[in-house]
Design a protein around this motif. Structure first.
Motif, PDB file in Angstrom:
ATOM      1  N   ALA A  49      35.228  79.485  62.563  1.00 32.10           N
ATOM      2  CA  ALA A  49      35.170  79.001  61.186  1.00 32.10           C
ATOM      3  C   ALA A  49      35.367  80.195  60.256  1.00 32.10           C
ATOM      4  O   ALA A  49      35.209  81.351  60.671  1.00 32.10           O
ATOM      5  N   CYS A  50      35.716  79.904  59.016  1.00 32.02           N
ATOM      6  CA  CYS A  50      35.881  80.998  58.055  1.00 32.02           C
ATOM      7  C   CYS A  50      35.608  80.507  56.644  1.00 32.02           C
ATOM      8  O   CYS A  50      35.793  79.333  56.323  1.00 32.02           O
ATOM      9  N   THR A  51      35.143  81.440  55.839  1.00 30.43           N
ATOM     10  CA  THR A  51      35.017  81.231  54.404  1.00 30.43           C
ATOM     11  C   THR A  51      35.964  82.218  53.750  1.00 30.43           C
ATOM     12  O   THR A  51      35.930  83.420  54.066  1.00 30.43           O
ATOM     13  N   ILE A  52      36.806  81.708  52.878  1.00 34.61           N
ATOM     14  CA  ILE A  52      37.784  82.539  52.183  1.00 34.61           C
ATOM     15  C   ILE A  52      37.525  82.410  50.693  1.00 34.61           C
ATOM     16  O   ILE A  52      37.459  81.303  50.152  1.00 34.61           O
ATOM     17  N   ARG A  53      37.389  83.548  50.022  1.00 33.97           N
ATOM     18  CA  ARG A  53      37.201  83.567  48.572  1.00 33.97           C
ATOM     19  C   ARG A  53      38.363  84.357  47.967  1.00 33.97           C
ATOM     20  O   ARG A  53      38.580  85.520  48.314  1.00 33.97           O
ATOM     21  N   VAL A  54      39.116  83.708  47.072  1.00 36.33           N
ATOM     22  CA  VAL A  54      40.220  84.363  46.371  1.00 36.33           C
ATOM     23  C   VAL A  54      39.830  84.456  44.911  1.00 36.33           C
ATOM     24  O   VAL A  54      39.503  83.444  44.274  1.00 36.33           O
ATOM     25  N   ILE A  55      39.880  85.676  44.372  1.00 36.30           N
ATOM     26  CA  ILE A  55      39.451  85.947  43.004  1.00 36.30           C
ATOM     27  C   ILE A  55      40.634  86.476  42.205  1.00 36.30           C
ATOM     28  O   ILE A  55      41.360  87.367  42.654  1.00 36.30           O
ATOM     29  N   LYS A  56      40.783  85.917  41.032  1.00 38.23           N
ATOM     30  CA  LYS A  56      41.850  86.307  40.107  1.00 38.23           C
ATOM     31  C   LYS A  56      41.165  86.918  38.890  1.00 38.23           C
ATOM     32  O   LYS A  56      40.633  86.200  38.049  1.00 38.23           O
ATOM     33  N   PRO A  57      41.135  88.262  38.794  1.00 31.07           N
ATOM     34  CA  PRO A  57      40.351  88.880  37.729  1.00 31.07           C
ATOM     35  C   PRO A  57      40.978  88.790  36.339  1.00 31.07           C
ATOM     36  O   PRO A  57      40.260  88.889  35.349  1.00 31.07           O
ATOM     37  N   ASP A  58      42.283  88.609  36.264  1.00 34.84           N
ATOM     38  CA  ASP A  58      42.939  88.656  34.949  1.00 34.84           C
ATOM     39  C   ASP A  58      43.872  87.472  34.709  1.00 34.84           C
ATOM     40  O   ASP A  58      45.044  87.658  34.382  1.00 34.84           O
ATOM     41  N   PRO A  59      43.390  86.238  34.831  1.00 36.88           N
ATOM     42  CA  PRO A  59      44.292  85.108  34.603  1.00 36.88           C
ATOM     43  C   PRO A  59      44.655  84.998  33.117  1.00 36.88           C
ATOM     44  O   PRO A  59      43.855  85.395  32.258  1.00 36.88           O
ATOM     45  N   PRO A  60      45.825  84.473  32.826  1.00 35.52           N
ATOM     46  CA  PRO A  60      46.258  84.380  31.418  1.00 35.52           C
ATOM     47  C   PRO A  60      45.685  83.135  30.731  1.00 35.52           C
ATOM     48  O   PRO A  60      46.413  82.267  30.257  1.00 35.52           O
ATOM     49  N   ILE A  61      44.366  83.050  30.698  1.00 35.14           N
ATOM     50  CA  ILE A  61      43.716  81.941  29.994  1.00 35.14           C
ATOM     51  C   ILE A  61      42.728  82.530  28.991  1.00 35.14           C
ATOM     52  O   ILE A  61      42.135  83.579  29.245  1.00 35.14           O
ATOM     53  N   PRO A  62      42.574  81.880  27.858  1.00 30.67           N
ATOM     54  CA  PRO A  62      41.688  82.433  26.824  1.00 30.67           C
ATOM     55  C   PRO A  62      40.218  82.298  27.211  1.00 30.67           C
ATOM     56  O   PRO A  62      39.840  81.423  27.975  1.00 30.67           O
ATOM     57  N   GLY A  63      39.428  83.192  26.681  1.00 27.78           N
ATOM     58  CA  GLY A  63      37.993  83.138  26.897  1.00 27.78           C
ATOM     59  C   GLY A  63      37.449  84.461  27.386  1.00 27.78           C
ATOM     60  O   GLY A  63      38.198  85.393  27.666  1.00 27.78           O
TER      61      GLY A  63
END
Length: 121
Positions: A92-106
């Motif tokens: 089994a596996c847990t995969i976490r993908v993180i996008k630190p700089d998405p082009p969305i406001p906030g």
């Protein structure tokens, strides 16, 4: 279940919904938790009884730096598929993908997804 973890792997990919993401690219971080029985490798001290961390890194890199996807959900899924194909002892596996700089406001640190997959018997 025992785990092998690779944390904060950093890659440059071209995933996203917006044309500028596909053209300019951006950083992605990936964390993996690989679940398997490590009893044998802990006893034998032999890499053939475990999963090579370097091979995991290269597998993840191939997906994240490979063909662009619209969604990081698809990136995470492709990583899990590749890991199951490459490592027969992976249960089994847990995969976490993180996008630190998405082009969305906030104001936020990052956006990301986490999936959990088990080997189909």
């Amino acid at each position: 279940m025992d785990k092998i973890m690779l944390n904060q792997m950093e890659f440059y990919g071209f995933h996203g919904l917006y044309p500028e993401e596909n053209k300019l690219g951006q950083r992605f971080y990936v964390n993996t938790e690989l679940m398997l029985d490590l009893t044998k490798s802990a006893t034998t001290d032999d890499m053939k009884d475990s999963i090579d961390y370097g091979e995991v890194y290269e597998c993840v890199k191939g997906v994240v730096e490979g063909s662009p996807k619209n969604l990081i959900e698809a990136v995470a899924e492709d990583i899990s598929v590749e890991l199951f194909q490459r490592f027969t002892q992976l249960q089994a596996c847990t995969i976490r993908v993180i996008k630190p700089d998405p082009p969305i406001p906030g104001h936020y640190q990052s956006v990301g997804v986490e999936i959990f997959r088990e080997r189909k018997q």
